[in-house]
Design a protein around this motif. Sequence first.
Motif, PDB file in Angstrom:
ATOM      1  N   ALA A   1      -0.115   3.837  -2.722  1.00 32.66           N
ATOM      2  CA  ALA A   1      -1.427   4.438  -2.450  1.00 32.66           C
ATOM      3  C   ALA A   1      -1.358   5.379  -1.266  1.00 32.66           C
ATOM      4  O   ALA A   1      -1.993   6.446  -1.266  1.00 32.66           O
ATOM      5  CB  ALA A   1      -2.453   3.340  -2.186  1.00 32.66           C
TER       6      ALA A   1
ATOM      7  N   LEU B   1      -6.418  -0.712   0.340  1.00 29.42           N
ATOM      8  CA  LEU B   1      -6.251   0.089  -0.886  1.00 29.42           C
ATOM      9  C   LEU B   1      -7.528   0.844  -1.224  1.00 29.42           C
ATOM     10  O   LEU B   1      -7.475   1.999  -1.679  1.00 29.42           O
ATOM     11  CB  LEU B   1      -5.831  -0.814  -2.043  1.00 29.42           C
ATOM     12  CG  LEU B   1      -4.415  -1.387  -1.954  1.00 29.42           C
ATOM     13  CD1 LEU B   1      -4.199  -2.463  -3.017  1.00 29.42           C
ATOM     14  CD2 LEU B   1      -3.381  -0.276  -2.102  1.00 29.42           C
TER      15      LEU B   1
ATOM     16  N   TYR C   1      -7.598   3.866   1.102  1.00 23.52           N
ATOM     17  CA  TYR C   1      -6.709   4.931   0.642  1.00 23.52           C
ATOM     18  C   TYR C   1      -7.308   5.666  -0.553  1.00 23.52           C
ATOM     19  O   TYR C   1      -7.186   6.896  -0.667  1.00 23.52           O
ATOM     20  CB  TYR C   1      -5.336   4.371   0.273  1.00 23.52           C
ATOM     21  CG  TYR C   1      -4.420   4.160   1.456  1.00 23.52           C
ATOM     22  CD1 TYR C   1      -4.169   5.193   2.363  1.00 23.52           C
ATOM     23  CD2 TYR C   1      -3.806   2.938   1.664  1.00 23.52           C
ATOM     24  CE1 TYR C   1      -3.328   4.996   3.437  1.00 23.52           C
ATOM     25  CE2 TYR C   1      -2.962   2.725   2.746  1.00 23.52           C
ATOM     26  CZ  TYR C   1      -2.730   3.766   3.634  1.00 23.52           C
ATOM     27  OH  TYR C   1      -1.895   3.572   4.714  1.00 23.52           O
ATOM     28  N   ASP C   2      -7.952   4.933  -1.444  1.00 23.99           N
ATOM     29  CA  ASP C   2      -8.588   5.565  -2.593  1.00 23.99           C
ATOM     30  C   ASP C   2      -9.700   6.514  -2.143  1.00 23.99           C
ATOM     31  O   ASP C   2      -9.824   7.627  -2.662  1.00 23.99           O
ATOM     32  CB  ASP C   2      -9.143   4.502  -3.538  1.00 23.99           C
ATOM     33  CG  ASP C   2      -9.775   5.112  -4.776  1.00 23.99           C
ATOM     34  OD1 ASP C   2      -9.072   5.812  -5.531  1.00 23.99           O
ATOM     35  OD2 ASP C   2     -10.988   4.902  -4.997  1.00 23.99           O
TER      36      ASP C   2
ATOM     37  N   THR D   1       0.823  -1.214   0.000  1.00 22.07           N
ATOM     38  CA  THR D   1       0.000   0.000   0.000  1.00 22.07           C
ATOM     39  C   THR D   1       0.857   1.264   0.000  1.00 22.07           C
ATOM     40  O   THR D   1       0.334   2.365   0.115  1.00 22.07           O
ATOM     41  CB  THR D   1      -0.956   0.032   1.216  1.00 22.07           C
ATOM     42  OG1 THR D   1      -0.195   0.100   2.432  1.00 22.07           O
ATOM     43  CG2 THR D   1      -1.850  -1.196   1.247  1.00 22.07           C
TER      44      THR D   1
END
Length: 216
Positions: free
Chosen positions: A17, A194, A197-198, A14
């Motif tokens: 990201a 992930l 984080y997006d 990660t």
Amino acid sequence: MTVIPLSAALRERTRAAHSSSESAGFMSALLKGERSRDDYVSLVAQHYFIYQALESAAERMRHDPIAARFISDRLTRLPALEADLEFLIGPDWRERIAPLPATAEYVARIAQVGRTWPGGFVAHHYTRYLGDLSGGLHIGKIVKRQFGFETNGSGFYVFNDIADPAAFKDVYREQLDSAPWDDEEKERVIAEVLVAYDFNTRVFEDLARACDEAIA
């Protein structure tokens, strides 16, 4: 065959990201002193909705044998956010804030996994709180200096009940590594981090757009 601990796999897979979310335009500008107090207030408001969802999910997950390992009252942020918003906006702050579109989607995702999937809940819990105990402490110092806050207005970044954040994070990572998930579930957890984080990045993008439109 070398077995990579989950905490190490998470950190490695990660990394990109995480960097992308950290360097999102809104946060980068805020930390450089290029965002106004009103912009900062907008960020605090979005945090309120996110942590309201996360901490509601935590209450539901307290009875899950795996998720419960990660839940600690010492991490709770909602009371600090409520106090910050009252200081920053006033007693009617609840009527004056609303989630941005990306925030609403983020909240819905947290609520969904918080009802049905312990590993997904832990993924979002990990992303938020370990970030708060890392870069968040640095952000808090910058915000206090920029806007002249003492504690009021930036209490979100203060963890009075955690004397040693580094030690707390070490224990958290040990709990991740000892979680009884099979390889497939570990992959799902990494994928959900992930996703988190997006969502963070998209919230920052929405904030930048909304704040810039407000002064246009």
